[in-house]
Every structure is written in C-alpha cells, then in structure tokens.
Design an enzyme around this catalytic site. Sequence first.
Site, short mmCIF file in Angstrom:
data_model
loop_
_atom_site.label_atom_id
_atom_site.label_comp_id
_atom_site.label_asym_id
_atom_site.label_seq_id
_atom_site.Cartn_x
_atom_site.Cartn_y
_atom_site.Cartn_z
N ASP A 127 0.77 -1.31 0.09
CA ASP A 127 0.04 -0.25 -0.07
C ASP A 127 0.72 1.20 0.19
O ASP A 127 0.40 2.33 -0.28
CB ASP A 127 -1.06 -0.08 1.26
CG ASP A 127 -2.13 -0.79 0.93
OD1 ASP A 127 -2.30 -1.60 -0.09
OD2 ASP A 127 -2.76 -1.06 2.02
N ARG A 162 -18.98 1.49 -22.32
CA ARG A 162 -19.55 1.18 -21.06
C ARG A 162 -18.56 1.76 -20.04
O ARG A 162 -17.53 2.15 -20.29
CB ARG A 162 -18.84 -0.26 -20.81
CG ARG A 162 -20.15 -1.50 -21.21
CD ARG A 162 -19.54 -2.84 -20.95
NE ARG A 162 -20.30 -3.76 -21.70
CZ ARG A 162 -20.04 -4.79 -22.08
NH1 ARG A 162 -18.70 -5.23 -22.19
NH2 ARG A 162 -21.12 -5.49 -22.52
N MET A 169 -6.22 -2.25 -4.60
CA MET A 169 -5.98 -2.45 -3.12
C MET A 169 -5.88 -0.96 -2.41
O MET A 169 -5.62 0.09 -3.25
CB MET A 169 -4.95 -3.31 -2.77
CG MET A 169 -5.27 -4.67 -2.99
SD MET A 169 -4.08 -5.83 -2.43
CE MET A 169 -5.25 -7.54 -2.46
N ARG A 266 -19.55 -1.88 -15.70
CA ARG A 266 -18.93 -3.19 -15.22
C ARG A 266 -17.74 -2.90 -14.33
O ARG A 266 -17.17 -1.99 -14.19
CB ARG A 266 -18.15 -4.06 -16.42
CG ARG A 266 -19.44 -4.42 -17.51
CD ARG A 266 -20.19 -5.44 -16.95
NE ARG A 266 -21.33 -5.73 -17.84
CZ ARG A 266 -21.36 -6.67 -18.69
NH1 ARG A 266 -20.21 -7.37 -19.09
NH2 ARG A 266 -22.43 -6.89 -19.67
#
Lengths: 342, 342, 342, 342
Positions: A127, A162, A169, A266
């Site tokens: 991270d 779309r 993360m 999506r």
Amino acid sequence: MRVGVLTGGGDCPGLNAVIRAVVRKGVQAHGFEFVGYRNGWKGPLEGLTMPLGVEECRGILPRGGTILGSSRTNPFKVEDGVEKIRANLERDGVDALVAIGGEDTLGVATKLADLGVDVVGVPKTIDNDLSATDFTFGFDTAVNIATEAIDRLHTTAESHHRVLVVEVMGRHAGWIALHSGIAGGASMVLIPEQPFDIEDVCARVETRFKSKYAPIIVVSEGAVPREGGEMTIASGEKDAFGHVRLGGIGDRLASEIEARTGKEARTVVIGHVQRGGTPTAFDRWLATRFGLQAIDAVAEGDFGTMMALRGTRIERVPLRDGTGELKLVSEQEYAEAAVFFG
Amino acid sequence: MRVGVLTGGGDCPGLNAVIRAVVRKGVQAHGFEFVGYRNGWKGPLEGLTMPLGVEECRGILPRGGTILGSSRTNPFKVEDGVEKIRANLERDGVDALVAIGGEDTLGVATKLADLGVDVVGVPKTIDNDLSATDFTFGFDTAVNIATEAIDRLHTTAESHHRVLVVEVMGRHAGWIALHSGIAGGASMVLIPEQPFDIEDVCARVETRFKSKYAPIIVVSEGAVPREGGEMTIASGEKDAFGHVRLGGIGDRLASEIEARTGKEARTVVIGHVQRGGTPTAFDRWLATRFGLQAIDAVAEGDFGTMMALRGTRIERVPLRDGTGELKLVSEQEYAEAAVFFG
Amino acid sequence: MRVGVLTGGGDCPGLNAVIRAVVRKGVQAHGFEFVGYRNGWKGPLEGLTMPLGVEECRGILPRGGTILGSSRTNPFKVEDGVEKIRANLERDGVDALVAIGGEDTLGVATKLADLGVDVVGVPKTIDNDLSATDFTFGFDTAVNIATEAIDRLHTTAESHHRVLVVEVMGRHAGWIALHSGIAGGASMVLIPEQPFDIEDVCARVETRFKSKYAPIIVVSEGAVPREGGEMTIASGEKDAFGHVRLGGIGDRLASEIEARTGKEARTVVIGHVQRGGTPTAFDRWLATRFGLQAIDAVAEGDFGTMMALRGTRIERVPLRDGTGELKLVSEQEYAEAAVFFG
Amino acid sequence: MRVGVLTGGGDCPGLNAVIRAVVRKGVQAHGFEFVGYRNGWKGPLEGLTMPLGVEECRGILPRGGTILGSSRTNPFKVEDGVEKIRANLERDGVDALVAIGGEDTLGVATKLADLGVDVVGVPKTIDNDLSATDFTFGFDTAVNIATEAIDRLHTTAESHHRVLVVEVMGRHAGWIALHSGIAGGASMVLIPEQPFDIEDVCARVETRFKSKYAPIIVVSEGAVPREGGEMTIASGEKDAFGHVRLGGIGDRLASEIEARTGKEARTVVIGHVQRGGTPTAFDRWLATRFGLQAIDAVAEGDFGTMMALRGTRIERVPLRDGTGELKLVSEQEYAEAAVFFG
C-alpha cells in the site's frame, strides 16, 4: 553470530529478494549463520525453524511469496508470548533477528526491541502508506499490474460504450489507485483520503460520454462516499441491468452509476493478483538494498532500526517510525492529478 | 499564451506522457494554446509545426516514441540558427517553449535561455545519468526490459552450461547495467565507471562453474578493460554511419572468455528494444508529473528551469544543472552490490 | 467493388487485426473500396458509416477493441430491419459485407445470406466454443491472461496457506478454464460441461493441504454443482470468515469451501481484462489470416461462407456451421487433464 | 515399470512441462518409477542419473530450461556408444526411455528403436520446422517474444526515421520470422526459403519512407541473398567455437541498406532470449499434452513413436517421421502474407 529471519503479514512481491540479500551478504561479508523462522512471529513463538543459507536462497530473487511462509500471529496476544520467544531464540542460539513485515509485524518488533531483543526491521507494504520511506517494495509491482489491467480495459470501454470501474487495493491510503490511475490514464480516481460525492461522479460520467469516450474509474477498496452523499443501492441487490452486486465499493459504485445514469457499468476487482508473483525490477532492487542494509545494521549492532528509502539512498530510522502515522495522499498530491479526472 | 513543445534526442519511453500532461494541464488549467514543433530543434529552426491540442494527445500516454518526432539538430551549429528560431517563434506567435530532451537538447535550451528565449526544460535520458534528479523517465522501462531478458537467460545458462553476456545501454554511466544486474541476479556487472580486468572476469567465470552454476554477465555498452588488462581480440570496423557495428563490448568479451576459459559463451545485445514501446507505470507517472510541473513553471514565468525528481517531489532546478556533470555510479554504490558478483 | 465491414458482439482481442487484413488485401490485391459500418448490425440498419481505408488501419494491429465499435443489435428484431439494411447498402453503394462476430452476429449474417445479401463471415469468440474451427482468435489472449494471473497466485496460495478460487470466462464451454488450468498448474478445474460435487471438491482441498501445498481452483463462470450436490450458502450471505460473497460461482465456491473445510479461501474474478487489450501473437496471426481469406472469398464471390482454422490452414465453411452446435469440452478431453487435479 | 527420461539439444520453453506431465501421469495413472538421465544422450551413455519423481517436478511447469540438463552428445559417434547405453539402462533397471529433443536427439532415438531399445519420442524445436506436427512447443513463446520486441521497435522506427532490422532465429525455416512479422506488422519478412534481392529490399525501403513510415524488416538468421544479388559487404570471421559472431545477416543487411539508400539503419538481434524463460500458455498446454500422450504410449508398449499435434488432437506418428524432411514455409504461405510487405 547467528541471525534469525522471519516474514509476517500479507503477501508482497520482493520478500524473497530481501531474504536472499540478508543471507548472501550476511554469509559472504560478515560470516554469519542463519536460522529461518517459519510463518512470521509464529516461528520464534513456537520454535518453527528451517535451514536458511546461500543454497536455500538460490533462484528465489524473481519469485513472489516468501520461502519462510507468513502469518499474522501476534506474540503479545499469546500468554507468555515474549518469554517463549526469548526461550526459543536462546535454544536456537540466535543472537539477533531480522523481521520483515508491515505495521503489525514491525509493531511487535518495536515492542520486543524495547524489551531488549536485538532486532532490525525491514518495512513491507504494497500500500506504500509508510511515512518513513519514499517507497516500499511491492508497491511498484502492484501499480504495474493494475496499470496493465487498465490498459486492457480502455479498448473495451471505448468499443462498447461502457463505464468500467476498477477496484484496486488500499484500505486506508489511495497510493495504488492514484499511481495506477495516473499511469493508466483513468478518467477518475477515488481514494479513501477524499470521500467522493456520488452525484459528482455520475455527472462526470455523463460529461465523459458526451465527449465520445467511455470513462474508466479507478477506486481504492477503502474509498467511501462523503457524508450526505451516501449511495442508495445496498449490497447484494440486483441493479437496473439485472446484475447482482457484491458489497465491495467497486460493485456498489457500478450499480449506483447504472441506476443514476442509465449507462451500463462493469466492475473489475484486481484482487490478490496485485500482491503475488514476480516483482518488478524496481521492487527487486529496493528489496535487495533493504536486505543488504539490514544485515549491515545487524553487523554494526544498530538494533531497533528499520530501513527506509530516501531519494536513492537507503537510510536507517528508528523502528517505531515504521509503526506510527500512515502516509496518506495529501490534498495537494490528489489535486495535482485532478486535471486528468473528469 | 501560446506555448511551443518539442522533443529531441534518442527515443525514450515516456515522451508522449510528458507531452500529454503539458497540453492537458496547459489547456484545462491555464487556458494556453499549443504549437507542436516537429523533430526536435529542427522544428523551430525550420518552422516545422503540427497542431497540438487535447485531441492530438488522446491515447498517447501508453505509447512509446514521440508524436512530435525527434532529431539531433543543433541550431548553434547552423548559420543564423538562433535568429531563425526567434523569427519562427514570432511567426507562430509562440511566447514560450517546453523542450524535452537529453544533454544536447537541454544544452541548446540553456543557451537559448541565456539569450532571452523563454524556455522550460524536461530532462530525458534512459541512462539515468543526470545529477540533478533522482531518476529520469525511460530508465525504469529500460531496466525492466533488460531484467526480463536476464530472467529468460538464466534457464538457458543453467540448462546448457554456457556463459551468457548481456550487453545493455549506458555509454558513460552503468546505471542500467547495475540495476538490471541486481534485479536479474547477474553473476557479474561491468560498468564504464569501473574498468574491468579480463583475467579477473575469467577467474570468476571459472569459480562460478565450479559451484555448478553458469554465469550471466551484464555489461554496459561503454564498459572498458582497465589499462594493462586490454583484451587481445580486436573489434570490428566503423561502418558508413560511424557505428562500430561489429565487435561491441559484449561480443568481444564473449570471445575473450571463450578463448581464455574454454567455456562456450553467448552474447545477447538488448539494443533498441530498451528504448521503445510502452513505458512502465513508474515512467508514466514520472513523465506525467514532469509535464504538469513544467507547464506550471511556464504559467508562473519560471523560465530557465528544468524539472527534477527529489524523493517523491518534483522540483525545479536551473536548466544548466541538467547539462553539467554526469551522475555516475559511485565506487560505494558499485561495492554495495558486489556481494552478488563472483 | 465496394465492401462494408462490421464487428458485432462482445470485445475480443484481434478484431482490429481482421479489419486491417480485410482492408489491406482488399485495396492492394483486389482494388476494392470499403465502408465501415459502426456498432455491429446497428450500422447498416441505421446507416451509421465511417471511412475505412488503408490509412484508418494504420497502427491498429496490436490494439484491442474495434475501431468500428460494436453492439448486440439484431435487425431481425427490428421492424422492417432487413429492408432498412438493404436500403442502406444500396444508398452506400455496398456490394458485399464482411461480418465479424459471434453466434448472434453470424446468425444474422446467415439469415441475410439466405435472403440474398452477399455476406462473408469471420467467427469471433474468446470462449473458443465454435465447432467449425480448431481455434478462434481472442481465445489465446484470454488463456494467457488467466494463466499469468494463476502464476501470480501460486505464491500467495503457498506462502499464506489459502485456497484460491480463480473464476474465468466461459458460460457454456470450459475451454478457457481447461487451458489456463493446465497451463497454470491448477489443482482443480471446474467447467460447465462437468457439474461438480461440492463434497468431492472439498475432499480434494483437504488432501492437497495434507501434502503441504495450497490448492488453486480454476472455475468457469458457467460451472454448476451437480444435482443432489447443491451448495448451501446463498448469494450475498456472510461466510465463516465474515466475507460477504457475491452470487458469482467463484465467490459461492469460496464461501462453501470455507464453511466446509475451515480453510480460508479467496476469489479472484479475472473478468473483462480477459477480453480487452493487445492480442497475443497467435491471435494476431489467426485474425490476420481470417481477414485475408475473408476478402478473398468476397473477391471470388464465395458468399455465405465463414472462415475456419483446420490444423494450420484457413478453410471456408458454410456460414450456418458457425451458428449451429457449440463445441464443448468432451469427457475425454477433461479426463486427459484430470491427472493434475486433486 | 521403470522409465528413463532425457532432454537433448538447444533450450526450448516447455521442456520442463513435458517432463512434469510424463512423471505425474506415469506415477499416478500407471504406477511407474522414473530415472532422470542428465544432459541428453550423455546421461544414458555415461550413466549420469538423477532422482525423478513427483516431488522433483513441483513448480517446474512455468520454468524455462530443463531440470535434466541437456547436451548435443551423439552416442553413435562414441565408440561402443550403443553398448554403453544398453549396459547403463540395464544397470539402472530402466525398461523404456522417453527422449525429448530435436532432429539430432530424435535421430538417435530412431536408430536405437531400430536396434530394439524401447523408446518414445517427444519432438522439440522452437523453429517449428517439423513436418509431422502442426506446431512444436517453444515456437509460440519465441514468436511472442519476437513480436513484443517488434511492437517496441515501431515507435523508435517512426519517431526517429530509421530502418530497423530485426534478426530472429530460424536457420533453415522462416516460421518465426513469418509469424512474428505478421503479428508485429513488419514491412518486410526475409526467410531462408525465399532468397532475397538486396536491390528489391532497398527499393521497398525507399517506397516505405515516401509514405512517411519507417520500415521494420524481420529477417531469419538463415536468410540469404539470391544468386546474382549478393551483398557486397563481407561478413566477420569465425571464432574459436565456429560461430560467425560478427556479421550476422541482420548486421550485414543494415550495413548494405545504409550504404545503398543513405538511410540510417539499426539491427536488433533477438537471440537467446527467444529460447529461454517461461513458456506461453499455448506452449505449456502443448508440451503437457505431448508428455501425457508419450507416457501413455509407453504404457501401451507403442514404442518407436513420437507425438504430433494435428488440429487439436495429439497423435502418435513413427519416430522416423520426426527426423525426415523439414517443414519449410511454402511459396503460397509466404505469398499470403506478402500483401503487408512493401
């Protein structure tokens, strides 16, 4: 001198590179012997050891995972945990420890150091939310994997009109989202540090479609709507297109966008692929240098320290700096990239 | 305000990312207009322009090369070069220039800035040999490509008991060799800063084979044998363009190793693949941030500067710092990695 | 001669390669002109055209998506759909059509051919479930992306003692799961053709852990439990570890495994990344050859046909063969790989 | 039953996948034991063995190289070679052999089979020049690596107005050049089967530049100028190992183009990177299926055969078919692609 090595916490590309560097330099430059402790702090706690020498480290540099295994065991939550560790270190003839891990693993290391155990820490978090160091290893790999996914999704977004929501993360810090969003040319990046307004997100989706291009939204798993701008579709419900969505922020966001804009959306959740497998060259280089510096710290008796990258140099900082405040994306850093979003 | 943009020198992944960031932020945040100058300094010299706006920058972020083209033209070597540039800038209504390039391109920018032209520079070199900045974009891509090649060659080296010599870019500085050698787990890295002893190289080849493993040697194109340790096999000849086409250091080294040790050796020259194609996430992020900062410098009238990475911050430094001393691999940095070599 | 080209259905790497081959050979070898119809059958239905020549096809070979856009519009479900198409073809001076798409798109082509429209088809499905051809383009790319993900997940599975469930595309046919499962070294592959027994799956999970290795299970999105072996955890419920699971088979399977075995399980849904972005070399080669052969069929007046790979040759088969029975994984093909599973 | 396994000849991605499949199925389905013979035919000749069981095959599927090592040793060129092999097989209790290799290795297998040794062959050549099978494993990996390099070189060619010559493997057959040239969008492909005319090549280089685009020429290492069209720049000399190290066809072609057209040309020799490292999904799938079928052939006593891909099926063909005529690129196959060249 006999040195124990352990890795704790979640998977992170580069762990094996650290282990290899610690061992190679320890053996060749300092004449040390090594003991591998298996499965994080569980290893010294329960006396789980494995042989660890130059031979065990052959070929592991490009390999993800950790040959030592890992766990989230915290010896301070186990009765007589510290005493058990001391006893096992003595039994194994171990004079010093190199602990490689994140906030939890290094938090234990910090407390043990305070209690007089000779330990050196190597920080690990994909991270990148550690204030003491410019970058942590594993982060660059995660960002590249997310960026490659975004690259692939662009053509689907544009050929099929779309909205694509890409969840990456980052529970507390938006670094992976910010870097992969910039690198992947995302239309929007939503991070934990900056609660989003769902109406604003949908307005930008519609603007984007007006300019003929389909939007790609990169969202940290820890991103949240701002107060007063809560989302209305609960986890698990069917949305306008009949998709059943999960409770993850990516799926919820896609549902909400469909409901509000009528555009098909999506979700792609990159997931554990981000933290497994072979590290990038940058992460191998950084992990290797952390390892080299860590074993030098042991050799110099500079215990209670952890390794940090500052510019291009590896420095040693007090261990407790690795377990203090998180490094978050600042408002200024977020604003810098905002010109590409919306 | 009307801003001209140009790219000069050799190819480098990330050039298009800089251009896009300059234009996107210039248009959206500062209301600027842009003129693309084609083919480096040849563009303003000969008045070669192309339209450059948000639309021209669509989709270029992940693409290698430069939509503006490049050249090595030096206007100071052309009669009345500077006057011609001034005239063309005036003709095109251009108030300021963003010049993206290496030592040569920024050297011209520095001189023009001294002569009163409003110019901001963005440094570019895959060799990473610029002292003003921690890293340059393109370098991370080059290192990753070289590392992936080394990864692939390990299995051939070991299954077939061969020495593999991998020649990477780096005429004056060994950064690509050092980083890819560390990341790829090379057995030896030879760089221009540390002239090598061929006898020592061959001795280490033989030691390596004794431990059952075949050696991989990474060598910068600019590496040289040390005085008194010259190699005996002569290099090839110069071709029509002045290239020493045959007998690069990689090939010469392999020949010499075969002759001296009797072990079969093969060379792989990574070559131009290192400097083309899509940039890594790191390079896209760095190039984008250089571009954002460069156009802000233009907006603030902070001319005669170039962008630099310091830690995780983009700073502005005087342009002449980009064209001064090379950043070379120090003895200490080389020694740090030496535990893996031999 | 003037030829219209359209692409229909979901995204699939290689569409642009087909378009480019059709146009390059049509122009250079046959002297044809082209009309691009936008967004699948919607294009000729509503008269949506775009210029399509050699220039429009520059640089598109390695790019995912389709420069023509796509849709799932079916003109047979639109009033006077066929008449509108005929009228638009006449208006645009189009003598013949090349239709690139899956079952639906080619189903329309088949019916139009029966009605006398001159059309040639190119089959497209990443699922590879077309009985007329050995392989379809896009499939190899999807399999490689899934395999790379599985490669990355191995280290996480082994270092962290977790079950990893990887959900890949394949609603009716298990080809992507079977090929990526074999290539990725999965411990189990579950496909729609072979309903699974959840007890058997869990038993194999436990056996695998006994041999020290964590299992990776690859599952087609269309895989189903067999009758009498239904799973007990409904979509959306929290499982034993407090994870909320979606209704997808991957998430449901992970929940069920956790509940029954007490082992932690994680799901990775590869999703749309499988069908976007740059095609592999195999898919570019196959798509290019399909395109070359398709335009030759047009030139020879061999309408009502579609292209098929047989061994290494491109053959033409009747269009209706592309829209008939699905090619499913046979019991024998599944059994062949079963030695690796469990 | 006790089965010996060996791998011979040059490196080829997929060798380990074959070994693993042979062993896994042999142990689990047939109850066989295995002996690993090291370094090709040298192993049974000199009695060099290593343990080979399920455990030795863990984790090798994605790894390049061969855990058994390789060599080019030919026992028919060694005094009493065949007798020594017979004696060692008997000593090791080996009933049958699986030999994985190219023309030379399988040539030995063919002769041994004629002499009554129970042997089954698995064909291996990255060159794909084996007439008995549609494809060989390793080829797809080589083509993808060459294609990725060509992708990267496009931007350099176009941004810098240079001719780029890409030399790929293929001494007798042009398959790698043809497939990667098609997949990479090359402007020209030169292969051994079609001797080239240097004047024609240079004319096409000039035509290409007139259309503003820089040419990329893919050339097989075995490509040759046609009689009467010889090149005027001589090649380099043979080194100690008989390699023509300098002056490979790529370099010679680039020199000749520069001399004749005045355009700058650069060469990239992909080299050994093509044959090392992790195999593509296709190659892992094909190699695995070859291995499964080979050990079934052993179990059925179907000796003197080798495995072949026909369409999507693995068939067994007589071993001597693997060592007969080469499969070359036909005039028709070359002509099919020619529309893209020039």
